[in-house]
Scaffold this active site. Structure first.
Site, PDB file in Angstrom:
ATOM      1  N   CYS A 144       0.850  -1.196   0.000  1.00  0.00           N
ATOM      2  CA  CYS A 144       0.000   0.000   0.000  1.00  0.00           C
ATOM      3  C   CYS A 144       0.885   1.245   0.000  1.00  0.00           C
ATOM      4  O   CYS A 144       2.014   1.216   0.488  1.00  0.00           O
ATOM      5  CB  CYS A 144      -0.869  -0.034   1.264  1.00  0.00           C
ATOM      6  SG  CYS A 144      -1.898   1.404   1.556  1.00  0.00           S
ATOM      7  N   GLY A 145       0.374   2.329  -0.517  1.00  0.00           N
ATOM      8  CA  GLY A 145       1.102   3.586  -0.468  1.00  0.00           C
ATOM      9  C   GLY A 145       1.391   4.041   0.959  1.00  0.00           C
ATOM     10  O   GLY A 145       2.325   4.799   1.199  1.00  0.00           O
TER      11      GLY A 145
END
Length: 158
Positions: A36-37
């Site tokens: 995930c970012g």
């Protein structure tokens, strides 16, 4: 009235862990993901955990694959990723659902105690719930809330 200590969850290794084990601690409960970012937040979460654990604080990480399939790995892969990349020492639990018909009961409780932008639903990975020493959910933070930005609020509860 229920408190988080009334729930159980399985550790990443599959062992049942009563939340009562964390009674008397301030907790930051987070749904996590490895792809995930926001994944670099693991570093900030670990820093909080290491710095504040001696004063009665713990981060509890709950991997979740419901948002963009960003936690596809099995338990051993998740453990290896967190250990190798972020030296995570805080407790990690089994991969769970946080929304929908199969949402973990702990997360159903957390969401109803502190609703967010989408009401009782979790918006994305790295949504954070702050729990006081009495087991009451006192705040909910969006995925964009950086762990280091929560330090002052956590310290007021310690």
């Amino acid at each position: 009235m229920s408190v988080i200590y009334d729930f159980k969850a399985n550790s990443l290794l599959g062992d049942e862990v009563p939340m009562r084990q964390f009674e008397g601690q301030v907790l930051l409960i987070v749904n996590t993901a490895s792809k995930c970012g926001f994944t670099p937040q693991y570093r900030g979460l670990e820093d909080l955990h290491r710095d504040l654990a001696p004063r009665g604080f713990s981060v509890l990480g709950f991997p979740c694959n419901q948002f963009g399939a960003q936690e596809p790995g099995q338990a051993a892969e998740i453990q290896a990723f967190c250990s190798t990349n972020y030296d995570v020492t805080f407790p990690l639990f089994e991969k769970i659902d946080v929304n929908g018909a199969h949402a973990h009961p702990l997360y159903e409780y957390l969401k109803h105690q502190q609703s967010g932008l989408l009401g009782a639903s979790i918006k994305w990975n790295f949504t954070k719930f702050l729990v006081d020493r009495a087991g009451q959910v006192i705040a909910r933070y969006a995925p964009t809330a950086r762990p280091e930005g929560l330090r002052q609020k956590i310290e007021t509860l310690l």
